[in-house]
Write an enzyme that holds these catalytic residues in place. Structure first.
Site, PDB file in Angstrom:
ATOM      1  N   PHE A   1       0.837  -1.191   0.062  1.00  0.00           N
ATOM      2  CA  PHE A   1       0.092  -0.048   0.076  1.00  0.00           C
ATOM      3  C   PHE A   1       0.927   1.195   0.024  1.00  0.00           C
ATOM      4  CE2 PHE A   1      -4.230   1.612   1.034  1.00  0.00           C
ATOM      5  CZ  PHE A   1      -5.086   0.572   0.361  1.00  0.00           C
TER       6      PHE A   1
ATOM      7  N   GLN B   1      -7.915  15.170   2.094  1.00  0.00           N
ATOM      8  CA  GLN B   1      -7.363  14.446   1.260  1.00  0.00           C
ATOM      9  C   GLN B   1      -7.842  14.382  -0.021  1.00  0.00           C
ATOM     10  OE1 GLN B   1      -6.664   9.768   1.854  1.00  0.00           O
ATOM     11  NE2 GLN B   1      -4.674  10.816   2.150  1.00  0.00           N
TER      12      GLN B   1
ATOM     13  N   HIS C   1      -8.317  11.467  -2.908  1.00  0.00           N
ATOM     14  CA  HIS C   1      -7.849  10.125  -3.367  1.00  0.00           C
ATOM     15  C   HIS C   1      -7.336  10.100  -4.914  1.00  0.00           C
ATOM     16  CE1 HIS C   1      -7.656   5.895  -4.015  1.00  0.00           C
ATOM     17  NE2 HIS C   1      -7.941   5.847  -2.609  1.00  0.00           N
TER      18      HIS C   1
ATOM     19  N   LEU D   1     -14.879   5.733  -5.652  1.00  0.00           N
ATOM     20  CA  LEU D   1     -13.598   5.199  -5.043  1.00  0.00           C
ATOM     21  C   LEU D   1     -13.134   3.902  -5.709  1.00  0.00           C
ATOM     22  CD1 LEU D   1     -11.301   5.638  -3.041  1.00  0.00           C
ATOM     23  CD2 LEU D   1     -12.526   4.039  -1.476  1.00  0.00           C
TER      24      LEU D   1
ATOM     25  N   GLU E   1      -6.748   1.889  -3.500  1.00  0.00           N
ATOM     26  CA  GLU E   1      -5.393   1.882  -3.603  1.00  0.00           C
ATOM     27  C   GLU E   1      -4.854   0.556  -3.721  1.00  0.00           C
ATOM     28  OE1 GLU E   1      -1.814   3.764  -0.975  1.00  0.00           O
ATOM     29  OE2 GLU E   1      -3.627   5.187  -1.045  1.00  0.00           O
TER      30      GLU E   1
ATOM     31  N   ARG F   1      -0.672   9.510  -1.120  1.00  0.00           N
ATOM     32  CA  ARG F   1      -1.980   9.825  -1.860  1.00  0.00           C
ATOM     33  C   ARG F   1      -1.739  11.474  -2.305  1.00  0.00           C
ATOM     34  NH1 ARG F   1      -6.766   6.813   1.566  1.00  0.00           N
ATOM     35  NH2 ARG F   1      -6.383   4.821   0.362  1.00  0.00           N
TER      36      ARG F   1
ATOM     37  N   HIS G   1     -11.555  12.679  -0.474  1.00  0.00           N
ATOM     38  CA  HIS G   1     -11.961  11.049   0.071  1.00  0.00           C
ATOM     39  C   HIS G   1     -11.976  11.109   1.537  1.00  0.00           C
ATOM     40  CE1 HIS G   1     -11.502   6.901   0.648  1.00  0.00           C
ATOM     41  NE2 HIS G   1     -10.050   7.037   1.047  1.00  0.00           N
TER      42      HIS G   1
ATOM     43  N   ARG H   1      -2.806  11.418   5.560  1.00  0.00           N
ATOM     44  CA  ARG H   1      -3.152  10.066   5.873  1.00  0.00           C
ATOM     45  C   ARG H   1      -2.677   9.047   4.749  1.00  0.00           C
ATOM     46  NH1 ARG H   1      -6.818   6.086   4.915  1.00  0.00           N
ATOM     47  NH2 ARG H   1      -8.181   7.147   3.797  1.00  0.00           N
TER      48      ARG H   1
END
Length: 656
Positions: free
Chosen positions: A165, A286, A288, A298, A301, A332, A399, A443
């Site tokens: 990730f 954030q 995404h 969405l 990731e 991100r 996001h 984040r």
């Protein structure tokens, strides 16, 4: 015949009577029916108020709220969980990628490396004591979920499968990509929420479902509970408690294009604002990298974690230019900005060259079917794309909110007074509604589900330490909550000229165009002015439904009030922050401004004062009557809970 069988089956179950098959409202209590609610007319004769008394009340029933609620019930606290949605409809259900923990199932791992990655990911705006707590507790939290029955994806050896990730590394950034993200295919949030809800039914928690929390009951700086509206019958309920936990989620719906549910309206942050308290770091929003172009849905990731790549209109894997080591698995904020630059410079995809492609069709179809089944379905429905044959058109989409109600690592809400953090008595927050601050300015993916369960549990543990079940409740003003009921009545009969939907759309478009991935001073200033005008037009709102039962027009207007409070603080905080850090990227202030210039040797440099640099938390408060936003600041906590066990990470240049 079927009815007779059902009745006979019910008779066979101990303690279940025919009359108790379904009970509504405030009569629905735990197994012992130990809460005697009282109806009073102290506030209003038109809106009778039902008073409840509990040891603790949790607002919200997503991952954080459920973990806090059943943690309290487990410890013997008489606990109410007030939620505007049925628990399994909470937005936690939409999380896809996974939950980070250094289990070491794929290669040797250490929670201290996870700690380092999270501090770096936060762009050194995260509080390191809270990050220490979260990352050290991560493995135990995941094992706890496994013991609750969460059906994690497995390796061939039967261990919990962990995927790569973004922003996750080994050996403090020097050992390559880490595989740290525990997942349930690409439906991890769905599985987590249902697991926690199933577990919560084991305990004697009183659920008040489809109750809309209006405001905190605050007296002399102490939180004494919440006041809520039962949407089913329009009754008003005051929940008195010595301990109140806010787990209300984020405020993504301040933007036009976002992955958030329509219910992500920042209710907790708005309640805190109306209570005269501050919110923290709301300007850090954030984006995404991979929302479906045109739909905003969405795309996890986890697609890139499984080997997917981003390509531009020239078929080039462009992330190699911006993050030579991590490439598509950079953090991100880095990926979202890189995509935006590619589009701006004319290398986008499609007829308008206004998006990029996420390519998965080079991966084995069996891998896509096993690890990314939900994405394969979502791409077909919302983009008309068969992921085994063609790429998905994607665009950065709002996001997550890094900011929220400021708390310490124990979940206690705090105020910053005379240079010191002071606990707000009786008030706690966890999940996306809170700012602990483990995420700082950005984040890392798969740290949000971890945040939910770790700090939901932390709130329960802290309350257990500072309070006891059955403690007497401090007295409350008989008129407590009067302003909330007056506001509700005003909105119910509002007869201005602006529809709620129209004003909400104008607010969302203003935020989308004036506080986007890249921000500039003049545009932010214009956005502050425009949003201020929109805020003033709340007084000209028009509602159409004059009823009180299932009045969705009224609820959406109450939610719009909450969104407006969050949006005003977000854009004013962004305009004031004259630097680029994490998700906040200013084109007129392109560098991060710390106490030292970490791009140069520190020797000979003079440390900037807190007024001269921006490595500090924004504390925003607002007068709901005038719309005036006031900004203050508090320092970042750079010390860990145990320096010998886990050394703090000094600021450095952030590159992937």
């Amino acid at each position: 015949m079927a009815a007779r069988c059902l009745a006979a089956a019910r008779d066979m179950i101990p303690g279940v009577s025919r009359s108790a098959a379904r009970r509504f409202h405030f009569a629905t209590y735990g197994k012992h029916n130990k809460n005697a609610a009282k109806v009073s007319n102290e506030i209003s004769t038109q809106y009778p108020v039902v008073d409840h008394e509990f040891d603790a009340v949790v607002v919200g029933a997503g991952g954080a709220g459920l973990r806090a609620a059943f943690g309290l019930s487990e410890a013997g606290f008489n606990t109410a969980c007030v939620t505007k949605l049925f628990p399994t409809r909470s937005h936690t259900v939409a999380a896809q990628g996974g939950i980070n923990a250094a289990l070491g199932n794929m290669e040797s791992d250490d929670w201290r490396w996870h700690f380092y990655d999270t501090v770096k990911g936060s762009d050194w705006l995260g509080d390191q004591d809270a990050i220490h707590y979260m990352t050290e507790q991560a493995s135990a939290a995941v094992i706890e979920l496994e013991n609750y029955g969460m059906p994690f994806s497995r390796t061939d050896e039967g261990k919990i499968y962990q995927r790569a990730f973004g922003g996750q590394s080994l050996q403090y950034g020097k050992g390559g990509q880490a595989h740290r993200c525990c997942c349930v295919a690409d439906r991890t949030g769905h599985s987590l929420l249902h697991t926690l809800y199933g577990r919560s039914l084991h305990y004697d928690t009183s659920y008040f479902v489809e109750y809309f929390a209006l405001d905190l009951l605050m007296e002399n700086g102490e939180c004494k509970g919440v006041i809520a509206l039962c949407m089913e019958d329009g009754s008003i309920h005051r929940f008195r408690a010595n301990n109140t936990v806010l787990a209300t989620g984020g405020y993504g719906r301040t933007y036009f294009s976002c992955t958030s549910a329509h219910t992500s309206t920042g209710d907790g942050c708005a309640m805190v604002t109306r209570a005269g308290l501050s919110n923290q770091d709301l300007e850090f929003v954030q984006f995404h990298p991979t929302g479906i172009y045109g739909a905003g849905c969405l795309i996890t990731e986890g697609c890139r974690g499984e080997g997917g790549i981003l390509i531009n209109g020239e078929g080039e894997r462009f992330m190699e230019r911006y993050a030579p080591v991590a490439k598509d698995l950079a953090s991100r904020d880095v990926v979202s900005r890189s995509m935006t630059i590619e589009i701006r410079e004319g290398r986008g995809c499609g007829p308008e060259k206004d998006h990029v492609y996420l390519q998965l069709h080079h991966l084995p179809p069996a891998q896509l079917a096993m690890r990314l089944p939900g994405i394969s379905e979502t791409a077909m429905i919302f983009a008309g794309v068969d992921v085994t044959k063609e790429p998905i058109p994607v665009l950065p989409t709002v996001h997550y909110n890094m900011g929220g109600v400021p708390t310490n690592y124990r979940g206690q809400a705090i105020n910053h007074v005379n240079g010191k953090d002071v606990v707000v008595p009786g008030l706690y927050a966890c999940g996306e509604a809170a700012s602990a601050s483990v995420h700082g300015a950005n984040r890392l993916g798969a740290n949000s589900l971890l945040d939910l369960v770790v700090f939901g549990r932390a709130c329960a543990l802290t309350i257990t330490e500072v309070s006891k079940p059955g403690e007497a409740l401090s007295p409350i003003d008989p008129n407590a909550g009067e302003e909330s009921v007056a506001n509700l009545d005003h909105l119910r009969f509002a007869d201005g000229s602006t529809r709620t939907s129209e004003l909400r759309l104008n607010m969302q478009k203003c935020m989308q165009s004036h506080a986007a991935v890249f921000r500039t001073g003049p545009v932010l200033k214009e956005g502050c002015e425009k949003l201020g005008e929109l805020y003033d037009s709340l007084s000209d709102i028009k509602t159409f439904d004059r009823g009180i039962v299932w009045n969705s027009d009224l609820i959406e207007t109450l939610e719009l009030q909450n969104l407006m409070l969050c949006a005003m603080q977000t854009i004013n905080g962004a305009e004031a922050r004259k630097e680029s850090r994490g998700a906040h990227a200013r084109e007129d202030f392109k560098v991060r401004i710390d106490e030292y210039d970490f791009a140069k040797p520190l020797q000979g440099q003079e440390k900037k004062s807190v007024d001269e640099h921006w490595r500090k938390h924004t504390l925003s408060s607002m007068d709901p009557k005038t719309g005036k936003v006031t900004l203050n600041y508090r320092p970042v906590i750079d010390t860990t809970l145990d320096a010998e066990d886990c050394a703090s990470v000094p600021p450095a240049i952030r590159s992937y």
